[in-house]
Enzyme design. Sequence first.
Site, mmCIF file in Angstrom:
data_model
loop_
_atom_site.group_PDB
_atom_site.id
_atom_site.type_symbol
_atom_site.label_atom_id
_atom_site.label_comp_id
_atom_site.label_asym_id
_atom_site.label_seq_id
_atom_site.Cartn_x
_atom_site.Cartn_y
_atom_site.Cartn_z
ATOM 1 N N ASP A 118 -32.183 -2.685 -49.982
ATOM 2 C CA ASP A 118 -30.768 -2.990 -49.773
ATOM 3 C C ASP A 118 -30.574 -3.410 -48.321
ATOM 4 O O ASP A 118 -30.947 -2.678 -47.401
ATOM 5 C CB ASP A 118 -29.906 -1.768 -50.089
ATOM 6 C CG ASP A 118 -28.411 -2.094 -50.075
ATOM 7 O OD1 ASP A 118 -28.053 -3.242 -50.387
ATOM 8 O OD2 ASP A 118 -27.619 -1.197 -49.762
ATOM 9 N N LYS A 133 -26.552 7.123 -52.305
ATOM 10 C CA LYS A 133 -26.802 5.814 -52.923
ATOM 11 C C LYS A 133 -27.698 5.903 -54.154
ATOM 12 O O LYS A 133 -27.575 5.093 -55.074
ATOM 13 C CB LYS A 133 -27.483 4.891 -51.908
ATOM 14 C CG LYS A 133 -26.663 4.594 -50.669
ATOM 15 C CD LYS A 133 -25.671 3.483 -50.930
ATOM 16 C CE LYS A 133 -25.076 2.990 -49.632
ATOM 17 N NZ LYS A 133 -24.199 1.831 -49.839
ATOM 18 N N ASP A 183 -23.637 -1.672 -55.724
ATOM 19 C CA ASP A 183 -24.376 -0.563 -55.122
ATOM 20 C C ASP A 183 -23.406 0.593 -54.897
ATOM 21 O O ASP A 183 -22.806 0.738 -53.839
ATOM 22 C CB ASP A 183 -25.003 -1.008 -53.804
ATOM 23 C CG ASP A 183 -25.990 0.007 -53.268
ATOM 24 O OD1 ASP A 183 -26.501 0.803 -54.071
ATOM 25 O OD2 ASP A 183 -26.251 0.001 -52.049
ATOM 26 N N GLU A 208 -22.062 -6.775 -54.090
ATOM 27 C CA GLU A 208 -23.291 -7.382 -53.574
ATOM 28 C C GLU A 208 -23.847 -8.398 -54.563
ATOM 29 O O GLU A 208 -23.474 -8.425 -55.742
ATOM 30 C CB GLU A 208 -24.346 -6.301 -53.293
ATOM 31 C CG GLU A 208 -23.843 -5.185 -52.372
ATOM 32 C CD GLU A 208 -24.944 -4.287 -51.838
ATOM 33 O OE1 GLU A 208 -26.103 -4.758 -51.740
ATOM 34 O OE2 GLU A 208 -24.656 -3.136 -51.495
ATOM 35 N N HIS A 264 -18.434 -7.063 -42.870
ATOM 36 C CA HIS A 264 -18.547 -5.691 -43.357
ATOM 37 C C HIS A 264 -19.077 -4.765 -42.265
ATOM 38 O O HIS A 264 -18.522 -3.677 -42.028
ATOM 39 C CB HIS A 264 -19.474 -5.642 -44.576
ATOM 40 C CG HIS A 264 -19.784 -4.255 -45.046
ATOM 41 N ND1 HIS A 264 -18.843 -3.427 -45.616
ATOM 42 C CD2 HIS A 264 -20.947 -3.529 -45.018
ATOM 43 C CE1 HIS A 264 -19.398 -2.271 -45.935
ATOM 44 N NE2 HIS A 264 -20.672 -2.304 -45.570
#
Length: 423
Positions: free
Chosen positions: A134, A261, A241, A209, A141
């Site tokens: 990732d 995550k 995600d 994403e 962001h």
Amino acid sequence: MIKANDPSLHSWIEIAPNSDFPIQNLPFGVFKTDTRDPRVGVAIGEYILDLCVVGQYNFFELIDLDPNVFHRSHLNDFIAYGKPVWRAVRNRVSDLLRNDNTEISGDSTMIRECLVRQDEAEMLMPVKVPNYTDFYSSIEHATNVGTMFRDQKNALLPNWKHIPIGYHGRASSIVVSGTALHRPKGQTKAPDADAPTFGPTKLLDFELEVAFITGKETKLGESITPDEANDYIFGLVLFNDWSARDMQTWEYVPLGPFLAKSFGSSVSPWVVTLDALEPFKVKGPVQDPAPLPYLIFHGNHNYDINLEVLIQPEGGTENSICRSNYKYMYWNMNQQLAHQSSNGCNLQVGDMYASGTISGSEKDSYGSMLELTWRGANPIKLSDGTERKFINDNDTVIMRGYGEKNGIRIGFGEVNGKILPAV
């Protein structure tokens, strides 16, 4: 010879003007039905072309591949053949579906055997994912998050404009669209508390994403350049995600996200090839300072793909809360893949690389609830009168994406996931 992306192409299958899957797209996926075990297919309008059946009819006989490769529960074995074969198969499928080709359309029995309605099929994970990375490649962001947790002057850490920041994630919990996930539990610590507690996250978030999938291996110790990366990238999917923000805040120092995550990420089932996306290549943001030589690229490697996020409460209607675009990415996928391999890390077929949250400069283009509500300070009001600071139990988050040019829409379908209560 008419190319598969030609806007003048039409199929003998009726396709709605706003369909994500015209003949110019032809994304690959894996599906099954009550009467067909898992196999590879291509989306066309509201249908799936069953490549397992097409191969049994020897329509790929001029392509150097075993047609049984389409009788699989994942795309890995097919994409391992490499880009010349991916392109040859897509071009052959385009030819078979053209309105002036009767090889399938001229036989009603063959039509019934080769075509399956999408609403009668169950879509499966498109690839078996050996490794997942990732990235953190949207400057908007990163600036928003840095401003929230540090200050505007120090929003970007010193390394951010020099290196495509990324981390290795959990591949086993990546699930296909439509798979429900339970609210995760973990440690959190309130700012005024002396010690952490364990329990369900209170700040569950999505991250908008796009992910790319590799279809070519490297050996341990080898590296590739950004200009070579296109030969290694099979295609793209939409990627959510999921993130537990309160768990992440407590655990991420010093080694980064972990339980916040790894409980789940959701992907769209159709893999849109780079060939299909070629018309949507655009120039990316100016990178200043200039990257180090191993990250220098030539040509355009950003893509003009419109992205949207919607929240649907249980039994309620969809509420659009974000519209962003993949073209905003500061670090492009070619640089990301080159950086991944730069230390000699070996790439594998089916590896998945997520872009990181994609945010634009406008407030309604922020790609997470963390940003949209600014840590919950500005709740979003939904059409049923309720508000959201973060994601509630039984909410479904939906992401959609498409590029459009010359009257042709190349879409990804959608990735959706429902959040169930913690167990």
